[in-house]
Structures are given as C-alpha cells and as structure tokens.
Design a protein around this motif. Structure first.
Motif, PDB file in Angstrom:
ATOM      1  N   TYR A 297     -10.527 -12.667  15.499  1.00 43.49           N
ATOM      2  CA  TYR A 297     -10.677 -11.970  14.229  1.00 43.49           C
ATOM      3  C   TYR A 297     -11.290 -12.906  13.197  1.00 43.49           C
TER       4      TYR A 297
ATOM      5  N   THR B 197     -13.566 -12.600   9.032  1.00 43.09           N
ATOM      6  CA  THR B 197     -14.131 -11.714   8.012  1.00 43.09           C
ATOM      7  C   THR B 197     -15.624 -11.594   8.330  1.00 43.09           C
TER       8      THR B 197
ATOM      9  N   VAL C 298      -6.495   2.722  -0.480  1.00 46.44           N
ATOM     10  CA  VAL C 298      -7.229   3.743   0.271  1.00 46.44           C
ATOM     11  C   VAL C 298      -6.738   5.118  -0.200  1.00 46.44           C
TER      12      VAL C 298
ATOM     13  N   HIS D 252      -3.303  -3.197   6.606  1.00 46.93           N
ATOM     14  CA  HIS D 252      -3.555  -4.158   7.678  1.00 46.93           C
ATOM     15  C   HIS D 252      -2.279  -4.843   8.178  1.00 46.93           C
TER      16      HIS D 252
ATOM     17  N   ALA E 160     -11.046 -10.854   2.994  1.00 51.79           N
ATOM     18  CA  ALA E 160     -11.824  -9.610   3.065  1.00 51.79           C
ATOM     19  C   ALA E 160     -11.638  -8.822   1.771  1.00 51.79           C
TER      20      ALA E 160
ATOM     21  N   ARG F 198     -19.889  -4.625   9.178  1.00 55.92           N
ATOM     22  CA  ARG F 198     -19.223  -5.429  10.202  1.00 55.92           C
ATOM     23  C   ARG F 198     -18.978  -4.545  11.408  1.00 55.92           C
TER      24      ARG F 198
ATOM     25  N   TRP G  49     -14.011  -3.538  17.571  1.00 52.68           N
ATOM     26  CA  TRP G  49     -14.159  -2.980  18.918  1.00 52.68           C
ATOM     27  C   TRP G  49     -12.803  -2.866  19.617  1.00 52.68           C
TER      28      TRP G  49
HETATM   29  C1  HEM Z   1      -7.702  -2.874  11.498  1.00 57.31           C
HETATM   30  C2  HEM Z   1     -10.232  -6.455   9.483  1.00 57.31           C
HETATM   31  C3  HEM Z   1     -11.875  -3.419   6.097  1.00 57.31           C
HETATM   32  C4  HEM Z   1      -8.637  -0.177   7.570  1.00 57.31           C
HETATM   33  C5  HEM Z   1      -8.341  -4.072  11.302  1.00 57.31           C
HETATM   34  C6  HEM Z   1      -8.343  -5.171  12.235  1.00 57.31           C
HETATM   35  C7  HEM Z   1      -9.036  -6.176  11.661  1.00 57.31           C
HETATM   36  C8  HEM Z   1      -9.485  -5.723  10.366  1.00 57.31           C
HETATM   37  C9  HEM Z   1      -9.306  -7.549  12.248  1.00 57.31           C
HETATM   38  C10 HEM Z   1      -7.749  -5.164  13.648  1.00 57.31           C
HETATM   39  C11 HEM Z   1      -8.733  -4.423  14.508  1.00 57.31           C
HETATM   40  C12 HEM Z   1      -8.542  -4.454  16.007  1.00 57.31           C
HETATM   41  O1  HEM Z   1      -8.045  -5.408  16.598  1.00 57.31           O
HETATM   42  O2  HEM Z   1      -8.973  -3.484  16.674  1.00 57.31           O
HETATM   43  C13 HEM Z   1     -10.921  -5.939   8.407  1.00 57.31           C
HETATM   44  C14 HEM Z   1     -11.905  -6.672   7.619  1.00 57.31           C
HETATM   45  C15 HEM Z   1     -12.382  -5.790   6.685  1.00 57.31           C
HETATM   46  C16 HEM Z   1     -11.678  -4.532   6.870  1.00 57.31           C
HETATM   47  C17 HEM Z   1     -12.300  -8.128   7.862  1.00 57.31           C
HETATM   48  C18 HEM Z   1     -13.422  -5.965   5.612  1.00 57.31           C
HETATM   49  C19 HEM Z   1     -14.248  -6.986   5.521  1.00 57.31           C
HETATM   50  C20 HEM Z   1     -11.102  -2.304   6.166  1.00 57.31           C
HETATM   51  C21 HEM Z   1     -11.136  -1.222   5.208  1.00 57.31           C
HETATM   52  C22 HEM Z   1     -10.232  -0.310   5.608  1.00 57.31           C
HETATM   53  C23 HEM Z   1      -9.618  -0.810   6.830  1.00 57.31           C
HETATM   54  C24 HEM Z   1     -12.035  -1.152   3.964  1.00 57.31           C
HETATM   55  C25 HEM Z   1      -9.974   0.983   4.895  1.00 57.31           C
HETATM   56  C26 HEM Z   1      -9.583   2.091   5.456  1.00 57.31           C
HETATM   57  C27 HEM Z   1      -8.108  -0.642   8.761  1.00 57.31           C
HETATM   58  C28 HEM Z   1      -7.122   0.083   9.534  1.00 57.31           C
HETATM   59  C29 HEM Z   1      -6.847  -0.686  10.670  1.00 57.31           C
HETATM   60  C30 HEM Z   1      -7.670  -1.877  10.565  1.00 57.31           C
HETATM   61  C31 HEM Z   1      -6.506   1.432   9.162  1.00 57.31           C
HETATM   62  C32 HEM Z   1      -5.831  -0.331  11.767  1.00 57.31           C
HETATM   63  C33 HEM Z   1      -4.469  -0.847  11.315  1.00 57.31           C
HETATM   64  C34 HEM Z   1      -3.330  -0.316  12.185  1.00 57.31           C
HETATM   65  O3  HEM Z   1      -3.147  -0.781  13.312  1.00 57.31           O
HETATM   66  O4  HEM Z   1      -2.601   0.574  11.697  1.00 57.31           O
HETATM   67  N1  HEM Z   1      -9.052  -4.418  10.169  1.00 57.31           N
HETATM   68  N2  HEM Z   1     -10.814  -4.665   7.922  1.00 57.31           N
HETATM   69  N3  HEM Z   1     -10.159  -2.027   7.133  1.00 57.31           N
HETATM   70  N4  HEM Z   1      -8.403  -1.812   9.400  1.00 57.31           N
HETATM   71 FE1  HEM Z   1      -9.585  -3.238   8.618  1.00 57.31          FE
END
Ligand code: HEM
Length: 331
Positions: A24, A26, A159, A184, A199, A214, A217
């Motif tokens: 992971y 940013t 959100v 998150h 982030a 970005r 996956w």
């Molecule tokens: C999950 C990073 C922006 C919503 C994740 C994960 C990472 C991450 C590393 C885990 C993904 C995985 O392993 O499959 C980031 C970064 C962002 C960003 C670096 C921006 C630069 C956003 C934004 C939203 C969001 C703007 C707004 C809806 C989520 C949600 C999950 C997630 C809902 C799943 C969490 C769960 O397990 O319930 N994100 N994210 N992310 N992200 Fe982000």
C-alpha cells in the motif's frame, strides 16, 4: 483456454502492477496521461466508455431498484451533485464527442444529448424539476464509474453523497456520512504507515482543473460487479466453490479486479468527486500476455498474508500462483 472477453476489455485493461512486489502507498499521479501496456493503452480520459456500457448500466439500474441505499445525497451535498453531473457531462462530451454533447443555450439552460442511450434533455442547473431524476441518479445512469462525493470540512473529508453499486466488499449505505479516516478503518497496515493521513492531506489540497488518479486491485470470482458487503450471501459462497473446480474453470473464473480511481475538485462547490471504475480480466486472458502473467505471478506469490486476507482471496491465493506458474512459456 477459452476466450470470452471482448477485445477492447483486454486492450484497455489498466494493469496495476509497476513492480514484482505490491505494498500500500499513496499511489497518486496526474490524470489524463495515456499509459501504454503490452496489450494496448488506457487512461487518456477520466471516464471510459467500453463494450460493457449498456450491460453495466442495466446492472446498476437493477441494483438501485433492489437497494436504493446505494444512492444517497445528504442534504448539504445537493449543489455538489449538480456540480458533479455537469463536470461528468463535460468530460463525456470531450472524450467521446460522437456519443455525447453538452450545449449551453442563450437562455442559460443546458441541452444534453446521450446518443448511446438515445437521451435528449434540456435542463436548468439547480432545478431538479428540469431533469427526469435527481442529478446523481441521472448521471449515475450514464457513466460506468461509481461516484462518491466528499465534503471538505477544515482539514477533514466526509463521504456525504454517491452512487456506488459496484463496491468491492464494502457498504456505501453503512459508510455514508463517515469521515475519510473512519472509512479506511478496516484496511490493514495503512494507518501505521501514515498512508491514509497523507492521502487525506493530499486530497484536501486538490486544485480545480488538476485531477489525479490511482489504481487499486484485488482478485474476484466471476464477473460479478456487485460484491457489496450487504449481499455477501450472494457472492461469498463462490470462495468455497472455487476450491472445487478444475483448472480450466479456475482460470476462466478468477479475475484480476482493478479499480481506476479519479480524484477531482469540483469547480462550483469545492467538493471532491471520487470516481471508481471497475475493470475485470480473467486469469485465462491475462496469462496470454506474458509480461502480465509473470508480474501477477510474482506479486501474488510475495503478497503478505494479512493483505491477501483483507482482499479476500487468501483461501485461493496459492492455487492462483500455481495456476499462473503452469502457464509460463516453455524455455
Ligand atoms: C480501501 C487507500 C481514497 C474509500 C482502501 C485501501 C487502500 C486505500 C490502500 C485498501 C484497498 C485494498 O486492499 O483492496 C486510499 C488512498 C486514497 C483513497 C491512498 C487517496 C489517495 C479513497 C476515497 C474514498 C475511499 C476518496 C471515498 C469513498 C475506500 C473504501 C475502502 C478503501 C470504502 C474499503 C474499506 C473497507 O474495507 O471497508 N483505500 N484510498 N478511498 N477506500 Fe480508499
């Protein structure tokens, strides 16, 4: 091996691994720059229309009918929904002028034409009665991307609106109204590493006219787009089924599921729009492109257990690695 994937889904596939290991980070970069891949190219526009357009929009409509909680606009986000709709219409018209057009009329109204759906609509910004549905529903029915809208309050993001029908094991209905940090919460590692705090700081500084993107996956079974937590009973059993299938079925069923995510500062309201486009390629197709096969094999083999577990494929990771290994070309 069987071929059931339309050619454009292979040539535009946003292969997500720049290295043989994945952690992971940013991982953001300016949007709009095309990325060349061994199969073709992706990323020249923020929105992508492909051969799944009608199928995916029909699927979204069915999901929304079954579960209206996938579309929510908290009251204070109504202007942001208009802002998002107009921004997306402009993007569609710019990227696909043969399919979409947006005209500003002399009287201040707009005329929108979507040739793919045969829609023609004159509307007034901010007047919900000038559209057949509210703006989030209207534009959500015309782009393949899921859309989230974030409200910035001081240095924090919330959100507070969206139309999310293709969530990869999370629940929009549960998360709506939550802060970026809270959302998150379940992700392993990222909090200790400071990835999410960085982030958030990055997003709060986004400028109008300078979108970023970005990728994220996972692996998924079948081409099911709706793998939201609330319908786990529909797709969770696939994880048991996949243990029982033969190798040909395994390669056709297991997909690399990639999200292309865009971050956009909306011009009128200052809200942040987060677009999530989901693309899926079965391992059987991916393995035909040798650099993709070799890289995916390396990443999956090395991926730490807690990350494979969070992403939901720990139980069939070893088999995917062995399967990809067997597809290696003979020396
Ligand atoms: C999950 C990073 C922006 C919503 C994740 C994960 C990472 C991450 C590393 C885990 C993904 C995985 O392993 O499959 C980031 C970064 C962002 C960003 C670096 C921006 C630069 C956003 C934004 C939203 C969001 C703007 C707004 C809806 C989520 C949600 C999950 C997630 C809902 C799943 C969490 C769960 O397990 O319930 N994100 N994210 N992310 N992200 Fe982000």
């Amino acid at each position: 091996m069987s071929t059931r994937t339309a050619a454009d889904l292979v040539t535009t596939f946003p292969f997500p691994f720049p290295q043989d290991t994945y952690r992971y980070s940013t991982n953001v970069e300016p949007a709009g720059r095309p990325v060349e891949t061994p199969a073709g190219q992706w990323g020249s526009s923020m929105l992508a229309v492909d051969s799944e357009y009608h199928h995916e929009l029909n699927e979204r409509a069915e999901i929304l009918q079954r579960d209206p909680s996938r579309l929510q606009v908290l009251d204070h986000m109504r202007p942001a929904a208009w802002d998002a709709m107009l921004t997306l219409m402009q993007e569609l018209a710019l990227a696909y002028p043969q399919d979409f057009s947006l005209t500003r009329n002399a009287d201040g109204t707009f005329t929108w034409i979507n040739h793919l759906l045969g829609w023609h609509q004159q509307f007034t910004w901010g007047d919900e009665s000038s559209l057949p549905t509210e703006p989030m529903a209207y534009i959500g029915a015309q782009v393949q991307e899921d859309i989230a809208l974030l409200d910035q309050r001081g240095s924090e993001l919330f959100v507070d609106a969206g139309v999310i029908t293709f969530a990869a094991d999370w629940s929009f209905g549960f998360d709506v109204g939550m802060s970026f940090m809270e959302i998150h919460g379940p992700v392993p590692r990222v909090h200790d590493l400071g990835v999410i705090a960085r982030a958030q700081t990055f997003i709060t500084r986004l400028q109008v006219g300078a979108p970023y993107r970005r990728t994220n996956w996972s692996l998924t079974i079948g081409r099911r787009l709706d793998v939201a937590t609330e319908v786990y009973d529909r797709w969770g059993p696939d994880r048991g089924w996949i243990q029982t299938v033969d190798d040909t079925t395994f390669g056709d069923a297991v997909h690399l599921r990639v999200e292309v995510q865009h971050l956009v500062r909306l011009p009128q309201t200052g809200a942040v729009m987060f677009l999530i486009r989901t693309c899926m390629l079965p391992l059987s197709e991916l393995a035909r492109i040798e650099p993709w096969r070799a890289r995916t094999h390396a990443v999956l083999q090395e991926l730490p257990e807690d990350m494979a577990d969070y992403k939901g494929f720990l139980s069939y990771r070893d088999r995917a690695v062995a399967w990809l290994d067997r597809q290696a070309p003979a020396d």
